[in-house]
Design a protein around this motif. Structure first.
Motif, short mmCIF file in Angstrom:
data_model
loop_
_atom_site.label_atom_id
_atom_site.label_comp_id
_atom_site.label_asym_id
_atom_site.label_seq_id
_atom_site.Cartn_x
_atom_site.Cartn_y
_atom_site.Cartn_z
N HIS A 125 -47.28 9.67 -19.91
CA HIS A 125 -48.63 9.18 -20.13
C HIS A 125 -49.46 9.90 -19.07
O HIS A 125 -48.99 10.10 -17.96
N PHE A 126 -50.70 10.30 -19.42
CA PHE A 126 -51.43 11.13 -18.47
C PHE A 126 -51.81 10.38 -17.20
O PHE A 126 -52.02 11.00 -16.16
N LEU A 127 -51.89 9.05 -17.28
CA LEU A 127 -52.18 8.29 -16.06
C LEU A 127 -51.05 8.45 -15.04
O LEU A 127 -51.28 8.76 -13.87
N VAL A 130 -51.15 12.02 -13.66
CA VAL A 130 -52.20 12.29 -12.66
C VAL A 130 -51.85 11.63 -11.34
O VAL A 130 -52.00 12.23 -10.26
N ILE A 131 -51.35 10.39 -11.40
CA ILE A 131 -50.98 9.72 -10.15
C ILE A 131 -49.88 10.50 -9.44
O ILE A 131 -49.91 10.71 -8.22
N GLU B 60 -57.95 1.87 -22.57
CA GLU B 60 -57.19 2.88 -21.84
C GLU B 60 -58.10 3.70 -20.91
O GLU B 60 -57.76 3.95 -19.76
N PHE B 64 -57.94 4.07 -16.84
CA PHE B 64 -57.79 5.38 -16.23
C PHE B 64 -58.89 5.60 -15.19
O PHE B 64 -58.63 6.12 -14.11
N PHE B 67 -58.15 3.88 -11.90
CA PHE B 67 -57.19 4.63 -11.08
C PHE B 67 -57.81 5.91 -10.53
O PHE B 67 -57.56 6.29 -9.39
N ILE B 71 -58.01 7.20 -6.69
CA ILE B 71 -57.48 8.49 -6.26
C ILE B 71 -58.57 9.31 -5.58
O ILE B 71 -58.34 9.94 -4.54
#
Lengths: 486, 103
Positions: A125-127, A130-131, B60, B64, B67, B71
């Motif tokens: 999953h792209f989340l 990225v994390i 979603e 995102f 987050f 970040i």
């Protein structure tokens, strides 16, 4: 919530346990036993590395956000081997008084970045991706700035962190376009949504995404940070950056490009990557010729090696994937051998240019011998592992069968010959040239010796022990869902 | 007047362009960091707007964004710390004067 799905990620949990043990040692052990921390961290990580070879069960966890299969398992083990060699070689350096109060931080940050790379490799999953990417790159910025008293270290860290944030902003922008196009960030869902799509938005999104990850891999239009950061960072961090960070990013890039955007392979990204590979290999080689500082020289050499690794991505079949993982494994051993020698000599004498290595064979024959093996392997001279890795990666690319890829392989082959010139310059300096004031003979610490011996064995044996490539090939040919979109 | 999708996307793209322009032209490292924040935030706006207008059933994009904001904050903290270190040792934060290693 079903807590049993944590069992799907045994390697991540093991790494966290290693991290916690090092952290507790650093925090609670009395001051005078802190000298033992580097060796403690290395041994605990070594045990973890050996346990990591136990097979794991395949499957998805956390609502299909995390995948564990044989390929991710093998890739994590390859990274573990490289990490273990880096830790082994850094024991003596981390024991010097210079890094006394920050000794624990070095190991904690290193282990955390490795955790981020695990997430990058396993995330579906792209989340999560990225994390993982940010967890892998942010602590590295602080590690680059680790040599507190040296100005170069801070300059390198400033350049690294600014370009890192810039590239991740561009990548997030590309991801937002992907999200706008498909309405999801799951790898499998995106893959089915973009079938037959040739819209401009997808092209822009892919260009942004390739630039964002290309920065981590230091492909050529995005490579300008590489030489400066490699030169300024402490040599241990440089070797970590050049092999582990690059290898994990290459694997994650393969998964994203092939599994997620496989449907856009022929219409869109094949040609983007084609151009990037050609200029990456060529520019990396041509700039490496004029470098006199060995760390900068290896930086440009690693840029051109990244171009070769990308040949595995553009071939987009299971031979390409297996040969890419094999290439990364061989590259870890050869590059860590070269950086190991450089680190030993830099720690003893502070010299890092090619001219300082004149006559090294007379005074330190073993170090010169290991360096020679590393250069031969990086250049791809037959009996050593580097030849086999280049052979397999060309084979994987040639199996796609298109004429354009044959031309690409030909260009890569010509560049191999160019690269031999500058790799052999180092060998010439060590063996043929003489110098009155050559580096005097010295004894290196046993951990450094052990690291170099492991690298030497790897360089000689990995090419000859054919079961390594065969097992990697078996693993990747069992992944059917990965290549279904091509 | 109803706000449409484009009315959010165009400002966000302008923000992104300003960020890229600022990152390339500014000489002060703090100003470069501010430009980077613009770029990151424009990506966040994109996520939220796409979610709100095109796919309102799930959240979603919103998650995102949460987050991504965290970040971005971490990135800024690390970058500021490194810039402060550069200032301590070089006595300036001008990117044109931090050129000891080049080519």
């Amino acid at each position: 919530m079903d807590y049993s799905q944590f069992l799907m990620m045994p390697q991540e949990i093991g790494l966290l346990v290693v991290f916690l043990l090092v952290f507790l040692y650093d925090t609670f052990m009395p001051e005078k036993s802190h000298k033992g921390l580097p060796l403690f961290a290395t041994i605990v990580f070594g045990i973890f590395m050996i346990c990591g070879f136990c097979p794991v069960q395949d499957g998805m966890a956390f609502g299909d956000m995390f995948e564990s299969n044989k390929a991710t398992w093998a890739m994590k083990n390859i990274l573990n081997i490289g990490m273990f060699i880096v830790l082994l070689q850094s024991v003596k350096w981390a024991n010097s008084d210079f890094v006394a109060i920050r000794r624990g931080e070095f190991y904690e940050l290193m282990l955390l970045t490795l955790f981020g790379m695990y997430l990058m490799i396993s995330g579906r999953h792209f989340l999560v991706f990225v994390i993982g990417l940010e967890t892998a790159s942010l602590p590295l910025a602080t590690l680059v700035a680790f040599e507190k008293k040296y100005y170069e270290s801070h300059e390198a860290a400033a350049k690294y962190v600014l370009t890192a944030v810039f590239s991740s902003a561009i990548m997030l922008m590309g991801l937002s376009f992907v999200y706008g196009l498909t309405g999801t960030l799951y790898f499998n869902d995106i893959a089915t949504m973009i079938v037959g799509d040739k819209s401009l938005l997808l092209i822009v999104a892919l260009a942004f995404l390739i630039s964002g990850v290309g920065y981590k891999l230091s492909l050529v239009p995005f490579h300008l940070w590489t030489a400066d950061v490699y030169q300024g960072a402490p040599t241990m961090v440089t070797s970590y950056l050049s092999v582990i960070s690059k290898g994990s990013a290459a694997f994650a890039f393969f998964v994203i490009m092939v599994q997620v955007f496989g449907a856009a392979y022929a219409p869109i990204w094949e040609w983007m990557l084609y151009a990037v590979i050609i200029i990456t290999i060529t520019v990396g080689n041509l700039f490496a010729i004029r470098q006199r500082n060995l760390k900068r020289f290896l930086a440009f050499s690693s840029i051109s090696q990244a171009g070769y690794i990308m040949l595995g991505v553009i071939s987009a079949n299971h031979v390409g994937m297996a040969s890419m993982m094999y290439y990364i494994l061989v590259y870890i051993f050869s590059n860590l051998a070269a950086f190991g020698v450089i680190a030993v000599i830099e720690r003893k004498t502070g010299k890092v240019t090619t001219d300082d290595y004149n006559g090294l064979f007379k005074t330190n024959p073993w170090l010169a011998f290991v360096m020679m093996l590393a250069m031969f392997s990086l250049g791809g001279i037959p009996p050593f592992a580097g030849f086999f890795s280049k052979f397999f990666i060309f084979l994987g690319a040639a199996q796609t069968g298109s004429v354009a890829i044959y031309v690409l392989v030909l260009i890569a082959l010509i560049n191999t010959i160019i690269s031999l010139y500058y790799y052999l310059l180092v060998v010439k300096a060590m063996f043929i040239r003489q110098d009155e004031c050559a580096i005097p003979a010295f004894k290196s610490h046993w951990t450094e010796k052990a690291g170099l011996i492991i690298c030497t064995l790897g360089i000689i044996l990995i090419g000859l022990v054919s079961c390594i490539y065969t097992s990697l090939s078996d693993i990747t040919s069992s992944l059917t869902s990965m290549f279904s979109m091509i | 007047m109803d706000l449409t999708l484009l009315m959010y996307l165009i400002p966000s793209l302008i923000m992104f362009g300003c960020g890229v322009y600022g990152f390339i032209t500014r000489k002060n490292m703090i100003a470069m960091l501010i430009s980077l924040e613009l770029m990151l935030n424009s990506a966040d706006i994109n996520f939220v707007v796409f979610n709100r207008y095109l796919f309102p059933a799930q959240h979603e994009g919103m998650f995102f964004t949460l987050f991504a904001i965290a970040i971005a904050a971490a990135e800024t903290a690390v970058a500021i710390a490194i810039i402060i270190n550069v200032y301590r040792i070089a006595k300036n934060v001008d990117i044109n004067k931090i050129t000891k290693m080049k080519f």
